[in-house]
Design an enzyme around this catalytic site. Structure first.
Site, short mmCIF file in Angstrom:
data_model
loop_
_atom_site.label_atom_id
_atom_site.label_comp_id
_atom_site.label_asym_id
_atom_site.label_seq_id
_atom_site.Cartn_x
_atom_site.Cartn_y
_atom_site.Cartn_z
N GLU A 79 13.39 2.81 13.40
CA GLU A 79 12.33 3.78 13.09
C GLU A 79 11.28 3.70 14.19
O GLU A 79 11.50 3.10 15.22
CB GLU A 79 11.73 3.48 11.71
CG GLU A 79 11.16 2.07 11.58
CD GLU A 79 10.68 1.76 10.17
OE1 GLU A 79 10.63 2.66 9.31
OE2 GLU A 79 10.34 0.58 9.92
N TYR A 115 0.83 -1.19 0.00
CA TYR A 115 0.00 0.00 0.00
C TYR A 115 0.86 1.24 0.00
O TYR A 115 2.08 1.18 0.18
CB TYR A 115 -0.92 0.02 1.22
CG TYR A 115 -0.25 0.41 2.52
CD1 TYR A 115 -0.38 1.69 3.03
CD2 TYR A 115 0.54 -0.50 3.23
CE1 TYR A 115 0.24 2.05 4.22
CE2 TYR A 115 1.16 -0.15 4.41
CZ TYR A 115 1.01 1.13 4.90
OH TYR A 115 1.64 1.49 6.07
N LYS A 172 6.48 -1.62 1.77
CA LYS A 172 5.29 -1.12 2.48
C LYS A 172 4.18 -2.17 2.36
O LYS A 172 3.19 -1.98 1.66
CB LYS A 172 4.87 0.23 1.91
CG LYS A 172 4.11 1.10 2.90
CD LYS A 172 4.07 2.53 2.41
CE LYS A 172 3.22 3.43 3.30
NZ LYS A 172 3.76 3.62 4.65
#
Length: 278
Positions: A175, A33, A143
């Site tokens: 992250e 996505y 992703k």
């Protein structure tokens, strides 16, 4: 329609749209996505987000063959059909609809799009963070739809009144649960390497570019949890929060020692966003 849903060319009110039970996104999370914001009915950073989306399809070996121009037109069609002039635009591609089997099916990929409410996090808001060991897989640069570890990590920070969770592998910072993290140290904007352990954030990319344009040196290299704690400023970046200062990590104060550089980046991003969506 206040907010719009789209599935393989059919468009309608978001709350009325459905997805087939045998879409491989349902039982395997077999897809990828991307998402961005829109303002004044203009998609923000279209090229950058499409670049990442098509790269995710390639890395997952999903034969998504819709031309970029056609996909852009379908995305814009959803924005034009909804009643709000700003919000979040989300789209995903699954490997197709087929009986459950682990091998790739002979099926056409499915495309889903929707728009939902979204307000950018104000630049003057600050974040409190917690940290967690990063136990996710080794393909964080794709992703994909498989985000359960990030969902759980984000829930943990919400439960203690914080706004993000910082992942680390040993001492190496990677992250956040659904954001990238950067630091400012001695006037230099630093980000972890954009390798397979982090998502190559579009907002992160923009921050590095804006820093260079505004005379702020940049460095892309590993930094540790100790370096994070002792950084002059800590920045959390995402599509919904472009350049947000973090002021607390695991209950201890952090950052706050280079407000001038931080403000320069925030002002540059505010101007860039306004120009790209006018």
């Amino acid at each position: 329609m206040k907010y719009v849903g789209y599935y393989n060319g059919t468009i309608g009110p978001l709350e009325e749209m459905t997805v087939p039970m045998l879409d491989r996104a349902v039982y395997f999370g077999d897809g990828c996505y991307d998402a961005t914001t829109f303002a004044n009915n203009h998609i923000f950073a279209t090229k950058d987000h499409l670049d990442r989306f098509y790269n995710s399809c390639r890395l997952l070996e999903i034969p998504f063959d819709m031309a970029r121009e056609e996909l852009t037109a379908e995305l814009q069609k959803c924005i034009d059909a909804n009643e709000c002039d700003h919000g979040m635009l989300y789209w995903q591609c699954s490997r197709g609809t087929a009986l459950r089997a682990h091998n790739f099916p002979d099926a056409k990929p499915n495309l889903m799009i929707f728009t939902v409410p979204c307000e950018l996090v104000p630049m003057n808001q600050t974040f409190r963070l917690i940290s967690m060991e990063d136990t996710r897989f080794l393909h964080c640069n794709i992703k994909t739809l498989n985000l359960i570890p990030s969902v759980i990590a984000y829930q943990r920070c919400i439960e203690v009144g914080c706004q993000e969770t910082v992942f680390h592998r040993g001492e190496r910072v990677t992250e956040c649960a659904h954001s990238n993290i950067l630091i400012i140290r001695d006037g230099v904007l630093c980000t972890p390497p954009r390798d397979n352990l982090i998502l190559p954030g579009i907002t992160l990319k923009h921050l590095l570019e804006l820093a260079e344009k505004n005379g702020i040196p940049t460095r892309e290299a590993v930094f540790t949890m100790d370096e994070l704690r002792n950084a002059d400023e800590i920045i959390v970046s995402s599509s919904g929060g472009l350049c947000i200062q973090a002021v607390e990590l695991d209950g201890q104060p952090i950052g706050g020692r280079d407000p001038q550089t931080l403000k320069k980046l925030q002002d540059a991003y505010t101007a860039f966003y306004a120009e790209d969506t006018k």
